[in-house]
Design an enzyme around this catalytic site. Structure first.
Site, mmCIF file in Angstrom:
data_model
loop_
_atom_site.group_PDB
_atom_site.id
_atom_site.type_symbol
_atom_site.label_atom_id
_atom_site.label_comp_id
_atom_site.label_asym_id
_atom_site.label_seq_id
_atom_site.Cartn_x
_atom_site.Cartn_y
_atom_site.Cartn_z
ATOM 1 N N TYR A 75 0.790 -1.231 0.000
ATOM 2 C CA TYR A 75 0.000 0.000 0.000
ATOM 3 C C TYR A 75 0.831 1.294 0.000
ATOM 4 O O TYR A 75 0.255 2.386 0.079
ATOM 5 C CB TYR A 75 -0.941 0.002 1.218
ATOM 6 C CG TYR A 75 -2.174 -0.870 1.045
ATOM 7 C CD1 TYR A 75 -2.058 -2.235 0.836
ATOM 8 C CD2 TYR A 75 -3.456 -0.321 1.101
ATOM 9 C CE1 TYR A 75 -3.182 -3.039 0.688
ATOM 10 C CE2 TYR A 75 -4.596 -1.109 0.956
ATOM 11 C CZ TYR A 75 -4.447 -2.469 0.744
ATOM 12 O OH TYR A 75 -5.559 -3.247 0.599
ATOM 13 N N HIS A 89 -10.744 -2.727 5.982
ATOM 14 C CA HIS A 89 -10.382 -4.060 5.472
ATOM 15 C C HIS A 89 -11.066 -5.125 6.319
ATOM 16 O O HIS A 89 -11.229 -4.947 7.532
ATOM 17 C CB HIS A 89 -8.855 -4.222 5.561
ATOM 18 C CG HIS A 89 -8.311 -5.275 4.641
ATOM 19 N ND1 HIS A 89 -8.540 -6.616 4.841
ATOM 20 C CD2 HIS A 89 -7.553 -5.184 3.516
ATOM 21 C CE1 HIS A 89 -7.946 -7.306 3.883
ATOM 22 N NE2 HIS A 89 -7.344 -6.464 3.049
ATOM 23 N N GLY A 90 -11.429 -6.234 5.701
ATOM 24 C CA GLY A 90 -11.955 -7.382 6.453
ATOM 25 C C GLY A 90 -10.849 -7.964 7.331
ATOM 26 O O GLY A 90 -9.665 -7.765 7.050
ATOM 27 N N ASP A 91 -11.237 -8.704 8.366
ATOM 28 C CA ASP A 91 -10.200 -9.198 9.294
ATOM 29 C C ASP A 91 -9.691 -10.595 8.911
ATOM 30 O O ASP A 91 -9.362 -11.399 9.775
ATOM 31 C CB ASP A 91 -10.732 -9.189 10.735
ATOM 32 C CG ASP A 91 -11.940 -10.104 10.900
ATOM 33 O OD1 ASP A 91 -12.378 -10.693 9.883
ATOM 34 O OD2 ASP A 91 -12.442 -10.232 12.028
ATOM 35 N N ASP A 204 12.175 -42.779 -18.565
ATOM 36 C CA ASP A 204 11.653 -41.662 -19.365
ATOM 37 C C ASP A 204 11.955 -41.913 -20.848
ATOM 38 O O ASP A 204 12.789 -41.233 -21.437
ATOM 39 C CB ASP A 204 12.329 -40.372 -18.842
ATOM 40 C CG ASP A 204 11.857 -39.118 -19.547
ATOM 41 O OD1 ASP A 204 10.779 -39.153 -20.164
ATOM 42 O OD2 ASP A 204 12.580 -38.106 -19.485
#
Ligand code: SPV
Ligand code: MG
Length: 431
Positions: A75, A89-91, A204
């Site tokens: 930020y 903001h959500g936690d 392989d």
């Protein structure tokens, strides 16, 4: 009037976002940031809508006074520019990487007295269902197939990790690191012939047939969303390769890489220690062209792999083949080397880029593993494949567990080195 800032990293608007808007409005004027596409890939998952579409989606919402593009996950820049009184903001800080973001927000706000407002993160059954639908959509063949090209257009270099099962697919899908304040994850997956064969206890040498290789792809596609690059060995007979192309497209694979060997193929890392033959330029071009003609979707890629350096045929041969394969329709060139130094790879890339700025270059730095992704990107490499590291990590760990049990006649000694059984049973989410 106070200003409030929040960043939305989402393709869909649900109750959780509306909740944030409601709370933000109580605090002041809300500016919403939209995280830019190339950072969405690193932060979360691939966006199904572009940055512009997401901006327009959020501009329509009531209570949003302005929408800006946030072009960094951290930020610093956005807070410096906007100086909001609050960031809301959500936690949900327990998600990978989120703790670093929280610290970053708090540090930036503290320089002028701004505050972080955390509100309970809304995650009810409706949101959960929408979230799962988004993941399902991302996993669908028609959405997944074109994603490699899209990721290449967004990132300086694409990092692909080897996967050979559902479990390793989950590791490639979900591993996120926070390094020096940056968040990173893998961008794509590589289904290696070496690891797919080794995991089945086979050499392989194209012994594991396509049906079985496809089964591995399905195991991976069922539990992941990231784009897949498939190691197609030599591609087999041209008459067979055209069917392989269609099957891979149908499964949502983004690219197949075929190598210019003929006859009994051995792993490239053997180099000239074993007998291996390179295909003629003409015949390999025919195979590439046939594959391109068989392809039905626009976004699938056929990448030509050049074995000239592996087989010590020289740089001029490698470059000549690269241009011929491109003319035959190859969508990209993989150049391989088994030298410890990256010098011949760098020389190839630099010389190829003198003539061709666009055709994607793929490398597999297994033996020249000192070189970093950034250095490769500076020489024009677009995709870096970590081709076998997960399998090589797993084998010694498993063998050691077997040895310790045999030596001690019990499992007590090895137990502290193992993942707790509780963690194993909760590793896989149930749907
Ligand atoms: C593979 O991973 O199967 C490859 C890369 O083809 S290499 O093993 O280096 O040949
Ligand atoms: Mg291979």
């Amino acid at each position: 009037m106070k200003t409030v800032y929040t960043c939305f990293c989402t393709d869909i608007i649900h109750e959780g976002h509306l909740n944030i808007i409601k709370k933000a409005k109580e605090l002041g004027d809300l500016i919403v940031g939209v995280l830019v596409d190339d950072k969405m890939i690193k932060y979360n998952r691939f966006p199904t809508k572009t940055t512009d579409e997401r901006v327009r989606m959020i501009e329509k919402l009531d209570g949003v006074s302005k929408v800006v593009v946030q072009d960094e996950i951290m930020y610093d820049k956005i807070i410096r520019n906007l100086k909001p009184d609050y960031v809301i903001h959500g936690d949900n800080w327990q998600d990978p990487g989120m703790a670093v973001i929280r610290d970053n927000i708090i540090n930036n706000l503290s320089t002028y007295g701004g505050k972080l407002v955390e509100i309970p993160y809304t995650y009810n059954s409706v949101i959960q269902k929408k979230d799962k639908q988004m993941i399902e959509k991302l996993a669908m063949p028609e959405f997944r197939r074109g994603r490699l090209k899209r990721v290449m257009s967004l990132l300086p270099i694409v990092k692909a990790l080897e996967v050979h099962s559902g479990l390793t697919g989950l590791i490639a899908e979900k591993t996120v690191v926070t390094n020096g304040g940056e968040i990173d994850q893998f961008d794509a997956m590589w289904i290696s012939s070496l690891c797919d064969s080794t995991n089945k206890g086979k050499p392989d040498i194209e012994l594991v047939d396509m049906t079985s290789r496809f089964r591995t792809i399905e195991d991976v596609t069922e539990v992941t969303t990231k784009p897949i690059i498939f190691d197609g060995d030599t591609g087999g007979l041209t008459e067979h390769f055209v069917y392989t192309v269609r099957s891979l497209e149908r499964m949502g694979v983004s690219a197949v890489i075929i190598e210019d060997k003929t006859g009994l193929k051995k792993n490239s890392l053997f180099g000239t220690e074993v007998e291996q033959n390179q295909e003629s330029i003409e015949r390999f071009c025919e195979k590439l062209t046939a594959g391109k003609n068989a392809q039905l979707s626009d976004d699938f890629m056929i990448i030509a792999r050049i074995e000239s350096l592996i087989l010590e045929k020289g740089m001029e041969d490698a470059l000549k083949r690269a241009f011929a394969y491109r003319e035959a329709g190859a969508d990209g060139i993989m150049i391989h080397s088994r030298r410890k130094e990256a010098d011949e790879i760098i020389e190839f890339c630099d010389r190829f880029r003198l003539d061709d700025k666009d055709t994607p270059i793929v490398v597999v730095p297994t033996s020249f593993n000192h070189i970093t992704e950034n250095e490769l990107a500076e020489h024009g490499v677009n995709i870096c494949i970590y081709a076998n590291q997960l399998l090589r990590a797993a084998y010694p760990a498993m063998e050691n567990a077997a040895v310790e049990i045999l030596k001690n006649h019990r499992a007590f000694e090895i137990d502290k080195k193992l993942m707790p059984i509780k963690q194993v049973i909760s590793l896989i989410e149930e749907h």
